[in-house]
Design a protein around this motif. Sequence first.
Motif, mmCIF file in Angstrom:
data_model
loop_
_atom_site.group_PDB
_atom_site.id
_atom_site.type_symbol
_atom_site.label_atom_id
_atom_site.label_comp_id
_atom_site.label_asym_id
_atom_site.label_seq_id
_atom_site.Cartn_x
_atom_site.Cartn_y
_atom_site.Cartn_z
ATOM 1 N N THR A 1 -5.726 1.265 -7.884
ATOM 2 C CA THR A 1 -5.428 2.579 -7.703
ATOM 3 C C THR A 1 -6.534 3.481 -7.572
ATOM 4 O O THR A 1 -7.452 3.329 -8.289
ATOM 5 C CB THR A 1 -4.468 3.433 -8.891
ATOM 6 O OG1 THR A 1 -3.266 2.493 -9.058
ATOM 7 C CG2 THR A 1 -3.882 4.638 -8.611
ATOM 8 N N MET A 2 -6.548 4.478 -6.501
ATOM 9 C CA MET A 2 -7.629 5.354 -6.267
ATOM 10 C C MET A 2 -7.278 6.731 -6.052
ATOM 11 O O MET A 2 -6.188 6.895 -5.598
ATOM 12 C CB MET A 2 -8.429 4.896 -5.170
ATOM 13 C CG MET A 2 -9.241 3.448 -5.206
ATOM 14 S SD MET A 2 -9.118 2.758 -3.509
ATOM 15 C CE MET A 2 -7.381 2.122 -3.152
ATOM 16 N N LEU A 3 -8.078 7.637 -6.537
ATOM 17 C CA LEU A 3 -7.803 9.110 -6.496
ATOM 18 C C LEU A 3 -8.973 9.842 -5.889
ATOM 19 O O LEU A 3 -10.031 9.387 -6.434
ATOM 20 C CB LEU A 3 -7.645 9.715 -7.878
ATOM 21 C CG LEU A 3 -7.095 11.199 -7.779
ATOM 22 C CD1 LEU A 3 -6.232 11.488 -7.119
ATOM 23 C CD2 LEU A 3 -7.162 11.689 -9.159
ATOM 24 N N ALA A 4 -8.658 10.519 -4.720
ATOM 25 C CA ALA A 4 -9.734 11.411 -4.235
ATOM 26 C C ALA A 4 -9.273 12.646 -4.192
ATOM 27 O O ALA A 4 -7.945 12.998 -3.736
ATOM 28 C CB ALA A 4 -10.072 10.875 -2.728
ATOM 29 N N ALA A 5 -10.044 13.758 -4.496
ATOM 30 C CA ALA A 5 -9.685 15.242 -4.662
ATOM 31 C C ALA A 5 -11.095 16.038 -3.901
ATOM 32 O O ALA A 5 -12.068 15.605 -4.256
ATOM 33 C CB ALA A 5 -9.515 15.467 -5.978
ATOM 34 N N ILE A 6 -10.780 17.014 -3.292
ATOM 35 C CA ILE A 6 -11.774 17.994 -2.810
ATOM 36 C C ILE A 6 -11.543 19.369 -3.054
ATOM 37 O O ILE A 6 -10.435 19.849 -2.901
ATOM 38 C CB ILE A 6 -11.398 18.157 -1.209
ATOM 39 C CG1 ILE A 6 -11.834 16.394 -0.631
ATOM 40 C CG2 ILE A 6 -12.407 18.913 -0.615
ATOM 41 C CD1 ILE A 6 -11.545 16.562 0.836
ATOM 42 N N LYS A 7 -12.506 19.687 -3.805
ATOM 43 C CA LYS A 7 -12.423 21.192 -4.233
ATOM 44 C C LYS A 7 -13.674 21.925 -3.636
ATOM 45 O O LYS A 7 -14.665 21.368 -3.296
ATOM 46 C CB LYS A 7 -12.704 21.306 -5.934
ATOM 47 C CG LYS A 7 -11.762 20.606 -6.593
ATOM 48 C CD LYS A 7 -11.519 20.873 -8.069
ATOM 49 C CE LYS A 7 -11.250 22.013 -8.366
ATOM 50 N NZ LYS A 7 -10.275 22.612 -8.906
ATOM 51 N N ALA B 1 -5.587 13.034 -2.546
ATOM 52 C CA ALA B 1 -4.753 11.803 -2.040
ATOM 53 C C ALA B 1 -4.838 10.787 -3.290
ATOM 54 O O ALA B 1 -5.828 10.547 -3.806
ATOM 55 C CB ALA B 1 -5.094 11.087 -0.684
ATOM 56 N N LEU B 2 -3.600 10.155 -3.633
ATOM 57 C CA LEU B 2 -3.574 8.886 -4.440
ATOM 58 C C LEU B 2 -3.239 7.841 -3.517
ATOM 59 O O LEU B 2 -2.076 7.761 -2.923
ATOM 60 C CB LEU B 2 -2.728 9.205 -5.483
ATOM 61 C CG LEU B 2 -2.298 8.265 -6.668
ATOM 62 C CD1 LEU B 2 -3.573 7.987 -7.484
ATOM 63 C CD2 LEU B 2 -1.295 8.589 -7.526
ATOM 64 N N ALA B 3 -3.947 6.722 -3.700
ATOM 65 C CA ALA B 3 -3.455 5.341 -2.995
ATOM 66 C C ALA B 3 -3.568 4.301 -3.970
ATOM 67 O O ALA B 3 -4.444 4.092 -4.897
ATOM 68 C CB ALA B 3 -4.898 5.210 -1.887
ATOM 69 N N LYS B 4 -2.610 3.570 -3.456
ATOM 70 C CA LYS B 4 -2.355 2.271 -4.346
ATOM 71 C C LYS B 4 -2.588 1.095 -3.211
ATOM 72 O O LYS B 4 -1.594 1.153 -2.346
ATOM 73 C CB LYS B 4 -1.245 2.378 -5.076
ATOM 74 C CG LYS B 4 -1.158 3.493 -6.280
ATOM 75 C CD LYS B 4 0.083 3.307 -6.989
ATOM 76 C CE LYS B 4 0.042 4.258 -8.159
ATOM 77 N NZ LYS B 4 1.211 4.209 -8.972
ATOM 78 N N ILE B 5 -3.320 0.260 -3.649
ATOM 79 C CA ILE B 5 -3.408 -1.000 -2.808
ATOM 80 C C ILE B 5 -3.254 -2.115 -3.720
ATOM 81 O O ILE B 5 -4.066 -2.495 -4.418
ATOM 82 C CB ILE B 5 -4.669 -1.151 -1.742
ATOM 83 C CG1 ILE B 5 -4.822 0.150 -1.292
ATOM 84 C CG2 ILE B 5 -4.773 -2.530 -1.089
ATOM 85 C CD1 ILE B 5 -6.272 0.253 -0.265
ATOM 86 N N GLY B 6 -1.998 -2.751 -3.856
ATOM 87 C CA GLY B 6 -1.759 -3.792 -4.822
ATOM 88 C C GLY B 6 -2.073 -3.019 -6.182
ATOM 89 O O GLY B 6 -1.100 -2.189 -6.377
ATOM 90 N N THR C 1 0.919 -1.268 -0.136
ATOM 91 C CA THR C 1 0.011 0.106 -0.125
ATOM 92 C C THR C 1 0.718 1.124 -0.060
ATOM 93 O O THR C 1 1.822 1.296 0.958
ATOM 94 C CB THR C 1 -0.829 0.114 1.159
ATOM 95 O OG1 THR C 1 -1.678 -1.240 1.183
ATOM 96 C CG2 THR C 1 -1.807 1.237 1.248
ATOM 97 N N THR C 2 0.443 2.235 -0.991
ATOM 98 C CA THR C 2 1.219 3.383 -0.902
ATOM 99 C C THR C 2 0.146 4.630 -0.860
ATOM 100 O O THR C 2 -0.925 4.597 -1.387
ATOM 101 C CB THR C 2 2.008 3.608 -2.330
ATOM 102 O OG1 THR C 2 1.584 3.597 -3.163
ATOM 103 C CG2 THR C 2 3.332 2.689 -2.025
ATOM 104 N N LEU C 3 0.447 5.627 -0.338
ATOM 105 C CA LEU C 3 -0.391 6.958 -0.470
ATOM 106 C C LEU C 3 0.573 8.195 -0.474
ATOM 107 O O LEU C 3 1.424 8.373 0.176
ATOM 108 C CB LEU C 3 -1.037 6.910 1.203
ATOM 109 C CG LEU C 3 -2.018 8.064 1.505
ATOM 110 C CD1 LEU C 3 -3.295 7.996 0.518
ATOM 111 C CD2 LEU C 3 -2.493 8.193 3.005
ATOM 112 N N ALA C 4 -0.004 8.947 -1.510
ATOM 113 C CA ALA C 4 0.421 10.253 -1.807
ATOM 114 C C ALA C 4 -0.398 11.350 -1.621
ATOM 115 O O ALA C 4 -1.421 11.267 -2.285
ATOM 116 C CB ALA C 4 1.227 10.160 -3.330
ATOM 117 N N LEU C 5 -0.152 12.119 -0.737
ATOM 118 C CA LEU C 5 -0.964 13.179 -0.522
ATOM 119 C C LEU C 5 -0.784 14.363 -1.426
ATOM 120 O O LEU C 5 0.578 14.532 -1.940
ATOM 121 C CB LEU C 5 -0.825 13.886 1.105
ATOM 122 C CG LEU C 5 -1.307 12.908 2.030
ATOM 123 C CD1 LEU C 5 -1.036 13.258 3.466
ATOM 124 C CD2 LEU C 5 -2.678 12.271 2.034
ATOM 125 N N GLY C 6 -1.740 15.288 -1.654
ATOM 126 C CA GLY C 6 -1.448 16.388 -2.650
ATOM 127 C C GLY C 6 -1.190 16.008 -4.143
ATOM 128 O O GLY C 6 -0.534 16.638 -4.808
#
Length: 142
Positions: free
Chosen positions: A71-77, A63-68, A49-54
């Motif tokens: 890949t998921m991307l979440a953004a708040i505006k 945040a960009l999260a990778k689990i295996g 698992t990796t997590l990259a903020l910003g």
Amino acid sequence: MAAANGSSDLYSEMEVDAFRRLFPLRYHEQHLLKSVRPDARKLGSARDTTLALGAVASAEGSALAKIGSTTMLAAIKMEIMTPTVECPDEGSIAIEFHMPPICSPLVRPGRPAEAASVISKQLSDTILRYVVIACRCPKLGV
């Protein structure tokens, strides 16, 4: 001789994939009996698992999260708006959840996935519930 091994490996891989598709329950039972997952991990081990903020510079938070291999991307505006005359002390929240066609064979290009509206509603309800609780209990702080 390498070509023979290469084609043999491909044939074995095709046989395993066919067995997995035709007999999914037996396929997974065989792995459980060996205490190993189909991707060769032990039953108790997690995926990398990796997590990259910003990750999205134009968003207020992301945040960009990778689990295996997922890949998921979440953004708040956010946008500050003037409240309506009818409710001058209230704000609003709008949640949009997007599922691009690459995420599932059930998602078709050109129209939103059916699950997206359900997930948007669940996210909105969860966030609003937290805001109400936080307003009642200042120790939580919002």
